[in-house]
Each structure stands twice: as structure tokens, then as C-alpha cells.
Design an enzyme around this catalytic site. Structure first.
Site, mmCIF file in Angstrom:
data_model
loop_
_atom_site.group_PDB
_atom_site.id
_atom_site.type_symbol
_atom_site.label_atom_id
_atom_site.label_comp_id
_atom_site.label_asym_id
_atom_site.label_seq_id
_atom_site.Cartn_x
_atom_site.Cartn_y
_atom_site.Cartn_z
ATOM 1 N N CYS A 43 0.808 -1.220 0.000
ATOM 2 C CA CYS A 43 0.000 0.000 0.000
ATOM 3 C C CYS A 43 0.844 1.274 0.000
ATOM 4 C CB CYS A 43 -0.946 0.000 1.193
ATOM 5 S SG CYS A 43 -2.118 -1.376 1.181
ATOM 6 N N HIS B 118 -3.033 7.200 2.111
ATOM 7 C CA HIS B 118 -3.508 5.901 1.649
ATOM 8 C C HIS B 118 -4.901 5.652 2.212
ATOM 9 C CE1 HIS B 118 -4.083 1.745 0.926
ATOM 10 N NE2 HIS B 118 -3.815 1.366 2.158
ATOM 11 N N ASN C 180 -10.191 0.097 0.050
ATOM 12 C CA ASN C 180 -8.728 0.100 0.049
ATOM 13 C C ASN C 180 -8.237 -0.504 -1.257
ATOM 14 O OD1 ASN C 180 -5.998 -0.435 0.390
ATOM 15 N ND2 ASN C 180 -6.201 -1.181 2.483
#
Length: 343
Positions: A127, A268, A298
Site C-alpha cells: 500500500c 492511503h 482500500n
């Protein structure tokens, strides 16, 4: 090899050692799965998911959609905004943890774009991939080697989710985001900080598990597969709310800037509670924190450019705006970068 097959910047080093972010693009698969739909096959509810994550729905790729497909779409949009032809690209960097091919998918994207002069490779930082990729790509421009670079952050974590595990399956979506970096007489990347801590690797995994396979009585090799994503959500939350503000502050220090001088923060998109906690700790006004988490979930390495793309295309991010981006995730890895939009 003929000279026209060699990237122009290899033949003539760039006189510009700064860089600018000149284009952005994003793409996500069309199917969208809502929280209510999820409750039909896993023990959860819309209220449970929203209250804990801020996510309402997420885009999921079907069996016929590849990472290369959505990455190419995002890349084409970024190139169009930058006014650049694929043949003018010197380098393509794909930040992903979920390639179509374990040997890498960047070259497939290169071929799909027709970017015949570009070197292409994958890199993995989960990520944090987009931030790590941004800093990596910048060095090729700052050293005068390349002029035009395409950076893509893309992931399809739906491929590796256990859809019976409500702790993880509610979180992830698929998507791609891309930016064009170009040599510039003024360096728009103002500061960055990258960090890793492998001692915490076990908190978030997409792990390979080997099974012994005997070839001869004396020789055995490992044969196995990757298991679905596992995560200790509580520990990842603790890590993020502590480390992300720290790394943003360090990047700001390197840039010689204060929090209040930043126009936009793009973190993020993992969990709305994390975004809110980081903003509160750094005393960032909520209106400066970009979030598309509610409708994308996500998307790992794609999340930062996917969220930023919408604001740019809506005209809310203007040339010269100062942006702080921060990624965090498996590894564990985390990092932040400060840059100004446009030339």
C-alpha cells in the site's frame, strides 16, 4: 539497434534535473459491490462496515478484467492530460502487489500503450507502493538519465481476499491510478521520507505457503500457493496512527514547510478512522484531506492517485498547489512525499 529505437534521453542527457507532475489518470472496474450485498454472503451489515471503516461500496474486477487493462486505461488518461505520446516515454514503473504475471506486468502495459521506447519494470511496496514509486522514479529524472516517466499504482486485491473473512473482505477494492513525471527546470518534488520495519511483517500478509514435493529420495522442492490476505487490524491501526503523522512531519521538515502550508493531504485510503486520527494529530482541517474511501475501499497502491485524480479533474487542485501524500501498509512500509502540482 537503430538510434530511433533508443529512448531520446539515453542519447542526450536532460539538462533539467528537476521534475514536475504533469498528468494524472485513474480507472476502476465497473462492478460495484455494496455493503448490503456483502451481507448476503458474509456475517456483516452496512452499519457495521460504515462505522468501523467508512466504506460503503467498492469496485471489483471480474474474471475477464486484468490489472494490465485498468492500468493501461489510467495510463492513457494521464498521458493525455500531460500532452505526451506513449512513444515519448523513457520509463514505466508499475507499483503493484497483484500483477497478472509474477514475472511482472509493466512490460504488458508498455506493449498495450505502444510505448516502444520505454524501459518497464514492476516494484512492490504494497500500500506504500505509489509513494515509494514516486521517489524511485524521481531519481531517474534528477540524475538526468530520463525525461518522461509514467508511474502507475494498481492493485486487484479481490483476487487474494478470503470472502468468508469479514475482518478483511469488507476492506478491499480494485483500481489503478497513474501520473506522468517530466523533467522540469524547477524541481516540484520538495521532500520525502521512506521507512520500513520488517519486524512487524506478520501483521499484514499475502503469504506463500510451500508444500514439499519429492523429486528423488534425496531431493525435495517447495511447491505451493499463495494464501488469502491475513491482517491484524488492531495492530495495523496502531502502527498507522503513530507512524504516518511522524513520516509526514519528517517529509515536511525536509521540504522546509509547515503543515499549514500544505493545500491537500492524500493519505492511503485504508480506513476513515485512520485518516481522521492522522488529521487530528497534525491539526489538519478536514476539508484539506482528500478521501474517496467510501466508494472505492482500500485499493492498495492505487489509492493515492485514484483519490487525487478526481480532485484534479474537478478543478479543485490547481497548478502550484502543494500536496502531501502518505502511504502505509504491508512490509511494514510507510512513507510520505511533498510535491507541487503541475509545472
Amino acid at each position: 539497434m537503430s538510434s530511433d529505437a533508443v529512448p531520446p534521453s539515453v542519447l542526450t542527457p536532460s539538462p533539467f534535473l528537476g521534475l514536475a507532475v504533469t498528468g494524472i489518470g485513474a480507472a476502476a472496474p465497473a462492478p460495484s459491490l455494496s455493503n448490503d450485498q456483502m451481507s448476503q454472503f458474509v456475517d456483516t451489515s452496512d452499519e457495521w462496515i460504515r462505522s468501523r471503516t467508512g466504506i460503503c461500496d467498492r469496485h471489483l474486477a471480474d474474471a475477464h478484467t486484468s490489472l494490465t487493462d485498468i492500468s493501461t486505461q489510467a495510463a492513457q488518461a494521464a498521458l493525455t492530460m500531460a500532452g505526451l505520446q506513449p512513444s515519448e516515454l523513457d520509463l514505466i514503473v508499475l507499483a503493484t502487489s497483484t500483477p497478472d504475471d509474477l514475472f511482472g506486468s509493466a512490460c504488458q502495459i508498455q506493449a498495450a500503450l505502444g510505448a516502444s521506447n520505454a524501459v518497464a519494470f514492476d516494484m512492490t511496496a504494497a500500500c506504500s507502493g505509489f509513494v515509494f514509486g514516486l521517489v524511485t522514479a524521481a531519481q531517474f529524472i534528477r540524475t538526468g538519465v530520463y525525461r518522461n516517466i509514467l508511474l502507475i499504482g494498481a492493485d486487484m486485491l479481490s483476487r487474494w481476499v478470503d470472502w468468508s473473512d469479514r475482518r478483511t473482505c469488507i476492506l478491499f477494492g480494485d483500481g489503478a491510478g497513474a501520473v506522468v513525471l517530466q523533467a522540469n527546470d524547477r524541481d516540484r518534488l520538495l521532500g520525502f521520507e521512506l521507512r520500513s520495519d520488517g519486524t512487524q511483517n506478520h501483521y499484514l500478509n499475502l503469504a506463500y505457503q510451500a508444500q514439499p514435493q519429492d523429486l528423488t529420495p534425496e531431493i525435495s522442492v517447495a511447491h505451493g500457493r499463495f494464501h488469502p490476505i491475513t491482517m491484524n487490524g488492531q495492530e495495523v491501526y496502531r502502527f498507522a496512527v503513530k507512524r504516518v503523522p511522524e513520516v509526514i512531519e519528517k517529509a515536511l521538515f525536509r521540504a522546509g514547510l509547515r503543515v499549514e502550508q500544505i493545500d491537500w493531504f492524500v493519505l492511503h485510503q485504508a480506513n476513515q478512522r485512520i485518516l481522521d486520527a492522522v488529521a487530528q494529530r497534525l491539526q489538519i482541517p478536514p476539508e484539506k484531506v482528500i478521501s474517496n474511501l467510501a466508494h472505492y475501499g482500500n485499493t492498495s497502491a492505487a489509492s493515492i492517485p485514484l483519490a487525487l485524480d478526481a480532485k484534479v479533474r474537478q478543478g479543485q487542485v490547481g497548478c502550484g498547489d502543494t500536496i502531501a501524500v502518505a502511504g502505509f501498509g504491508a512490509g511494514l512500509t510507510w512513507g510520505a512525499a511533498i510535491f507541487q502540482w503541475g509545472r
